[in-house]
Write a protein that holds these residues in place. Structure first.
Motif, PDB file in Angstrom:
ATOM      1  N   PRO A  30      59.458  50.876  42.918  1.00 58.81           N
ATOM      2  CA  PRO A  30      58.937  52.191  42.091  1.00 58.81           C
ATOM      3  C   PRO A  30      57.987  51.260  40.935  1.00 58.81           C
ATOM      4  N   HIS A  31      56.785  51.771  40.740  1.00 61.51           N
ATOM      5  CA  HIS A  31      55.918  51.180  39.776  1.00 61.51           C
ATOM      6  C   HIS A  31      56.591  51.141  38.643  1.00 61.51           C
ATOM      7  N   SER A  32      57.182  52.392  38.051  1.00 62.02           N
ATOM      8  CA  SER A  32      57.716  52.422  36.653  1.00 62.02           C
ATOM      9  C   SER A  32      56.582  52.242  35.682  1.00 62.02           C
ATOM     10  N   LYS A  33      55.405  52.241  35.605  1.00 59.06           N
ATOM     11  CA  LYS A  33      54.507  51.852  34.579  1.00 59.06           C
ATOM     12  C   LYS A  33      53.758  53.098  33.820  1.00 59.06           C
ATOM     13  N   SER A  34      54.385  54.353  34.218  1.00 54.37           N
ATOM     14  CA  SER A  34      53.727  55.452  33.418  1.00 54.37           C
ATOM     15  C   SER A  34      54.157  55.586  32.094  1.00 54.37           C
ATOM     16  N   MET A  35      55.186  54.951  31.733  1.00 53.54           N
ATOM     17  CA  MET A  35      55.727  54.856  30.137  1.00 53.54           C
ATOM     18  C   MET A  35      54.575  54.367  29.556  1.00 53.54           C
ATOM     19  N   THR A  36      54.006  53.403  29.758  1.00 49.00           N
ATOM     20  CA  THR A  36      52.723  52.789  28.927  1.00 49.00           C
ATOM     21  C   THR A  36      51.621  52.623  29.498  1.00 49.00           C
TER      22      THR A  36
END
Ligand code: SF4
Ligand code: SF4
Length: 440
Positions: free
Chosen positions: A13-19
């Motif tokens: 999962p990329h999990s980049k949406s937070m930043t």
């Protein structure tokens, strides 16, 4: 779209949406910086300042200690309080502790060095060397050394790594969006050093806004080709990018230059641009502070030597008790047991997992499913190397090409039995290196 890529790899999962949509913030001024004299692969620097001495921003405080080494500079103005061994990211090392006076006085040596059009290749190389520039995407290999291949190694492929394939990290993404002209300027300088008319900037297709932004910045330079590579981990690995862009394979045990290639990171290009245009050496970088264990994830421009605890505090602090602190990304970063450590030129991320996320799963026997072999981008057999390693049979692990492992962690990620593959392979590599040193 037919995207460039490599054989193997995984899709975490990329999990980049937070930043990823958050512009880079300037860090609060640290009261004290702790600057390690070794922030790169190679020989540590020698301190060239003394306790009690006043220093300024950009002043060299550590001279390179060998051919494979890079100087370090002060990121603040203030007074040298101590020169002593401290805990650093991978153990202990000598550090220069500087108390900031908050004035940020710039050192006299920090003046524009010229223009890429008029500077000679050797002059650019000297600027890169003096500015202490190292690869900012990984282990911190001194850039001057990378750009000085032996005469028998003809380099004709230059790739700038903007893939940022590690989950969670968005520092390079923001850099490419906010200052793409720096990336292009630095690349033009490197092309001049290597005498190349053509180069690639490779960006994964989950960052199409960055692709457009860098393309716009590079549009006047037809030799610079911005290529979109498949979003796949470890797409940003040197050997994987070389294959994706040129279909060349780096042979087992060889280096990119053996395949005529040099790969460098976008942040490194930006640092080269600053060193030429403003004269400022590498004293700061963008760092993504993120994870479910952080209150307010951010991208922050941090000064070299800032304590990790201060960086975390600027992102709102920990959410509950931190389960795991990792410097770098979740796949190749290094877990730490304390946040009382200084950041370095390669601190691309501060990642905090919750206690639940950090819990290690129970592992089971290998079921010989072959998944780890299928996805290994280095074409080794992780299950076999791991088994040999766990049984202390390091010679066999070596025969199975353990040293080709790039430690990407894909095998551990994919294994349905949750085997500790990467950990055991790392152990084998350590033993093999130690044996090789002893028999030299
Ligand atoms: S063996 Fe090494 S290179 Fe291959 S998947 Fe595992 S960690 Fe990555
Ligand atoms: S992925 Fe895990 S279970 Fe499957 S072969 Fe590799 S080590 Fe064995």
């Amino acid at each position: 779209m037919n995207l460039l890529s490599f054989r193997g790899g995984i899709h975490p999962p990329h999990s980049k949406s937070m930043t990823e949509h958050l512009p880079v913030e300037k860090a609060l001024e640290p009261e004290t910086v702790v600057i390690p004299l070794q922030q790169h692969i190679g020989a540590p620097c020698q301190a060239i300042v003394e306790v009690g001495e006043k220093v300024k921003v950009g002043q060299k405080i550590g001279e390179a200690g060998g051919f494979v080494s890079a100087p370090v500079h002060s990121s603040v103005s203030g007074t040298v309080k101590k020169i002593e061994k401290r805990m650093i990211i991978n153990g202990t090392g000598t550090c220069v502790v500087i108390e900031s006076d908050g004035l940020n006085e710039i050192h006299e040596s920090v003046v524009p060095k010229g223009d890429v059009e008029t500077l000679e290749p050797k002059e650019i190389l000297d600027i890169i060397n003096e500015a202490g520039i190292v690869g900012m995407g990984g282990a911190g290999f001194p850039t001057r050394v990378k750009l000085s291949p032996p005469p028998d190694k003809k380099i004709d492929v230059l790739i700038v790594n903007g893939a940022e394939c590690e989950p969670y990290l968005t520092a390079d993404h923001r850099l490419m969006l906010e200052t793409p002209e720096d990336v292009v300027y630095g690349l033009r300088a490197v092309m001049k050093v290597l005498g190349l008319e053509k180069a690639y900037i490779a960006i994964e297709n989950n960052k199409m806004d960055a692709v457009l932004s860098v393309k716009e910045a590079a549009k006047e330079y037809p030799g610079i080709q911005v290529v979109t590579v498949k979003t796949k981990y470890p797409q940003g690995g040197e050997k994987q990018l070389i294959y994706a862009c040129s279909q060349r394979e780096v042979p087992s045990g060889a280096l990119p230059m053996d395949a005529g290639a040099v790969v460098s990171n976008v942040a490194t290009m930006s640092a080269i641009s600053k060193a030429i245009r403003t004269g400022m050496p590498l004293i700061e970088r963008i760092c993504t502070v993120t994870g479910d264990g952080i209150v307010e994830p951010k991208n922050i421009m941090i000064k070299n030597g800032t304590r990790i605890s201060e960086i975390v505090a600027q992102a709102g602090g920990y959410k509950g008790d931190p389960g795991k602190l990792i410097l770098g990304g979740p796949m190749m970063g290094f877990a730490q047991f304390t946040d009382n450590l200084p950041s370095t030129k390669t601190t691309s991320g501060v990642l905090v997992f919750t206690e639940e996320q950090a819990r290690l799963p129970e592992y089971n026997p290998c079921i010989r499913c072959g998944k780890c072999v299928d996805i290994c981008p280095s074409f080794v057999q992780p299950f076999a190397i791991s088994a040999y390693s766990l049984n202390g049979m390091f010679d066999m692990a070596e025969k199975y090409n353990a040293m080709d492992c790039i430690e990407c962690g894909s095998c551990s990620f994919i294994c349905p039995s949750k085997r500790p593959l990467l950990h055991s392979i790392r152990m084998a590599k350590r033993e093999i290196i130690s044996k090789r040193r002893k028999t030299k």
